[in-house]
Structure formats: C-alpha cells, structure tokens
Design a protein around this motif. Structure first.
Motif, short mmCIF file in Angstrom:
data_model
loop_
_atom_site.label_atom_id
_atom_site.label_comp_id
_atom_site.label_asym_id
_atom_site.label_seq_id
_atom_site.Cartn_x
_atom_site.Cartn_y
_atom_site.Cartn_z
N HIS A 1 -1.06 -10.38 11.63
CA HIS A 1 0.11 -9.65 11.17
C HIS A 1 1.20 -9.81 12.21
CE1 HIS A 1 2.28 -6.41 9.05
NE2 HIS A 1 2.82 -6.25 10.25
N ASN B 1 -2.63 10.23 8.17
CA ASN B 1 -1.43 9.94 7.39
C ASN B 1 -0.26 10.53 8.18
OD1 ASN B 1 0.70 10.17 5.40
ND2 ASN B 1 -0.89 9.81 3.87
N GLN C 1 -3.16 5.64 8.72
CA GLN C 1 -4.10 6.33 7.84
C GLN C 1 -5.31 5.47 7.53
OE1 GLN C 1 -2.76 7.28 3.90
NE2 GLN C 1 -1.33 5.58 3.83
N ASP C 2 -5.23 4.19 7.86
CA ASP C 2 -6.30 3.26 7.51
C ASP C 2 -7.31 3.16 8.66
OD1 ASP C 2 -7.88 1.08 7.00
OD2 ASP C 2 -6.26 -0.15 6.21
N GLY D 1 -1.66 -3.38 13.18
CA GLY D 1 -2.32 -4.23 14.16
C GLY D 1 -1.84 -3.97 15.58
N ASP E 1 6.87 1.73 10.17
CA ASP E 1 6.98 0.37 9.62
C ASP E 1 6.15 0.40 8.34
OD1 ASP E 1 7.02 -2.36 9.18
OD2 ASP E 1 5.60 -2.83 10.79
N LEU E 2 6.84 0.61 7.22
CA LEU E 2 6.16 1.02 5.98
C LEU E 2 5.42 -0.14 5.29
CD1 LEU E 2 9.07 3.29 4.72
CD2 LEU E 2 6.97 4.02 5.90
N GLY E 3 4.66 0.22 4.28
CA GLY E 3 4.00 -0.80 3.45
C GLY E 3 2.61 -1.15 3.96
C1 LIG Z 1 3.42 -2.98 7.85
S1 LIG Z 1 1.99 -2.30 8.55
C2 LIG Z 1 2.44 -1.89 10.18
C3 LIG Z 1 2.29 -3.02 11.13
C4 LIG Z 1 2.52 -2.64 12.58
N1 LIG Z 1 3.87 -2.18 12.81
C5 LIG Z 1 2.21 -3.80 13.50
O1 LIG Z 1 3.04 -4.15 14.33
O2 LIG Z 1 1.10 -4.35 13.39
C6 LIG Z 1 1.95 -0.74 7.80
C7 LIG Z 1 0.79 0.16 8.25
O3 LIG Z 1 1.14 1.48 7.90
C8 LIG Z 1 0.01 2.16 7.46
N2 LIG Z 1 0.51 3.25 6.63
C9 LIG Z 1 1.19 3.16 5.47
N3 LIG Z 1 1.51 4.38 5.02
C10 LIG Z 1 1.03 5.27 5.94
C11 LIG Z 1 1.06 6.68 6.06
N4 LIG Z 1 1.61 7.44 5.12
N5 LIG Z 1 0.50 7.24 7.14
C12 LIG Z 1 -0.07 6.48 8.10
N6 LIG Z 1 -0.16 5.14 8.04
C13 LIG Z 1 0.40 4.54 6.98
C14 LIG Z 1 -0.79 1.12 6.73
O4 LIG Z 1 -2.14 1.50 6.68
C15 LIG Z 1 -0.54 -0.11 7.57
O5 LIG Z 1 -1.54 -0.30 8.53
#
Ligand SMILES: C[S@@+](CC[C@H](N)C(=O)[O-])C[C@H]1O[C@@H](n2cnc3c(N)ncnc32)[C@H](O)[C@@H]1O
Length: 334
Positions: free
Chosen positions: A32, A103, A78-79, A59, A125-127
């Motif tokens: 990622h 979350n 949250q994952d 990541g 950083d959504l999605g």
């Molecule tokens: C685009 S990735 C982030 C990548 C990260 N910024 C990096 O540099 O590797 C989005 C992450 O946000 C988490 N996520 C999405 N919605 C969330 C929420 N409501 N609460 C916590 N984590 C969330 C997802 O599980 C995912 O791992």
C-alpha cells in the motif's frame, strides 16, 4: 515478489482485455503506497514531541512519515489485520507509537482509556487499503472470487455485503447504488439482482460482478462493478456515519493550534469534511429573518486549505490509487 501476482484473476478466464483498474488492483497486491505524504506533512505540520492520531493507520505509511518529524503516534484502525500489520511495520519506533484496534468514531473511548486529554494533530485517510483489497477472503475485490463480506471489522460488525444484496428490497438496493455509488444503472442492476437471487442467492463476489456486467457491459476504463462495490462497502461499514462522528471526536480533543487532515476518495465524503470544517470556521451565523447575527456555538476551527489539495501529476502516474484523493486540513483555534 508477492506470490499473489501469479494468481490468475478469475476475470481473465472470460474477458478480452485487462482494464486499467484491474491492472491497478494487481499492482496494489504488493504494497500500500500512502498518498499525498509530502502534502500531509507540510499542512498537518506536526510538532516534535506532540501526539498525533493516525485514525486510519492501515499499513502504517503515514504514521511512519509523521514519526519521522519527531511527533509521536496513536495509531487506530478498525481492521484487526491492519493492526497486526501496522504493529510489525511500526515496531522500530518503540514507545513512540501506541496502537489500538478501534473504529475512529469511538476515538473518545480510546482517549479516555489511555488518559489522553488533548492531541497535537489527527489524520484520516479514508477508504480501503491495498492490503484489504488484495485479500480475496475479505470480499472487497472485484477481480478475485471470495465471500461477499466487506466488513472492515469482522470482530464487531455483523452485517455483510451478502446480507444486504440478498435481503434489501429492490427499492433499497436502487437507492443504495444511486446514492452511495452514484451508479447510473442503479435501478436495472437492483432489478437483476432481485430476480437472480430468487433462485441463486449471492454468497460470493464474482457472481455479483457477472450480474452487474450483464446490465452495464464492459467498456471504458472503469471496472463495471466499481460503483456498486463502493456503495456496498460504504453501507456495510457505515462509512459516512463513522466519518461524521470521527470528525467530531477528533476535533474536540485537538489542542489549540493543532491540525486535522482528511484524505477522501469520494465526493460524499469530501462534502461531509468540507461542511464540517466550514460550519466550525464561521464565528457568526446570520439569517435574513434574524435581527442581527448570532455567535456560532460550534466555532472552533480555521480552514487551512480553501480548496482540497490533490496529488501532483507525478504522484497520479506512479500511484494510480491517488487519482481521486482530496486532502482538506483545518486548525483548532478556540
Ligand atoms: C486508505 S487505508 C489507510 C492507509 C494508511 N494511511 C497507510 O499509510 O498505510 C484506510 C484504512 O482505514 C481503515 N478505516 C476505514 N474506516 C475506518 C474507521 N471508521 N475507523 C477506523 N479505521 C478505519 C481501513 O481499515 C484501512 O485500513
């Protein structure tokens, strides 16, 4: 090289061409790549020694970059799988990093448990991450067959994408695909899903992709199932609801002068962030029917980015996932 690269995507068995998004999804299998890293560092301007919350650590790419500035990190995701991965990636920073599975809508609870009263910055950083996309078992992939799941937090969430696809009425599915997916063929796709599920309920991703393909065909650069999958993912994880609550929880703990940044990939998300910042950066509210303006009780922010910051052409070329990214930043002032 990642062994997954050699797996044969299911679609290759029937399709004539590899679409751009599919190629991107394949590239993403390996890692990622965080988006807008330089812009985040410049605009979030974390102070050395302060505590920044990476509310979507994935990541750990943004976390590592922020740690590089001398700020400490509270990393949330949250994952559970992202938490495992980020823990490995950020281990070298030792006690400067605290990681919690949560979350971000419940960030308040984490702060209270850890005795954190104020924070020196926050990033969302959504999605989904490439790691989530890469694992067919998670059900996010449009290319590889897997259970129609899409829960980012399988420990605490019960509703899967399969349950939505099999149980929502035709009207509910139409509204979902139209509102969260902005899918022009929403009604026709919903109708074919409802017809198909009478004899073959949906359990896996690729049968759903096939139904969507039957309705919209395969043309253009975008995978035909992109918008429907996006809508289902957002519904399963209540992504817009979580964003509203998370913005509130994080902003309320920001120290004066600290900043919050949000990277969004969807116009509805960006609108929520824009309105949240705008509604809190007006000192006075005024309406034609009021004799005079009233002080805005929510006033606490100053918008740092008047327009969303987008990736450079170079970044878009080297990291295609960044193409729809928009970064907005605001600063706590009161
Ligand atoms: C685009 S990735 C982030 C990548 C990260 N910024 C990096 O540099 O590797 C989005 C992450 O946000 C988490 N996520 C999405 N919605 C969330 C929420 N409501 N609460 C916590 N984590 C969330 C997802 O599980 C995912 O791992």
């Amino acid at each position: 090289m990642n062994a997954l690269l050699f797996e044969r995507p299911v679609w290759f068995a029937t399709g004539p061409l590899i679409l751009e998004e599919e190629a991107q999804e394949m590239e993403d299998y390996t890692y990622h790549q965080p988006v807008l890293v330089a812009e985040v560092l410049e605009l979030l301007a974390p102070r050395a020694g302060s505590l920044v919350v990476d509310a979507t650590c994935g990541g750990g790419g943004h976390s590592a970059a922020i740690l590089g500035t001398g700020a400490d990190i509270l990393a949330l995701d949250q994952d559970p799988d992202a938490i495992r991965h980020a823990t490995e990636q950020l281990e070298k920073f030792g006690g400067r990093v605290t990681i919690r599975q949560s979350n971000f809508r419940y960030a308040d609870k984490v702060f209270d448990e850890l005795g954190i009263h104020s924070i020196g910055g926050a990033l969302l950083d959504l999605g989904v991450s490439s790691r989530q996309l890469e694992n067919a078992e998670r059900g996010f992939s449009m290319m590889r067959n897997g259970p129609l799941d899409m829960r980012m937090d399988p420990w605490h969430q019960s509703t899967t994408a399969a349950e939505i696809v099999n149980n929502y009425t035709e009207e509910q599915l139409t509204r979902l695909f139209r509102e969260l997916g902005e899918e022009p063929a929403a009604r026709r796709i919903a109708a074919l899903i409802v017809k198909t599920r009478k004899t073959s309920p949906f359990h896996d991703t690729i049968p759903l992709v096939r139904v969507i393909e039957k309705v919209v065909g395969r043309h253009g650069r975008r995978h035909p199932a992109t918008l429907v999958f996006q809508a289902l993912r957002m519904e399963v994880n209540d992504e817009l609801g979580a964003l509203e609550q998370g913005l509130q929880a994080l902003t309320s703990r920001l120290e004066i002068g600290a900043r919050i940044g949000v990277i969004s990939f969807h116009s509805l998300e960006d609108r929520i962030v824009k309105n949240f910042f705008r509604d809190r950066s007006r000192e006075w509210n005024d309406r034609p029917e009021w004799p005079e303006p009233k002080r805005n009780p929510d006033f606490c922010l100053s918008t740092v980015t008047q327009k969303p910051v987008e990736p450079t052409i170079d970044e878009q070329r080297t990291n295609p996932r960044s193409r729809s990214a928009k970064l907005r930043v605001a600063e706590k002032i009161a």
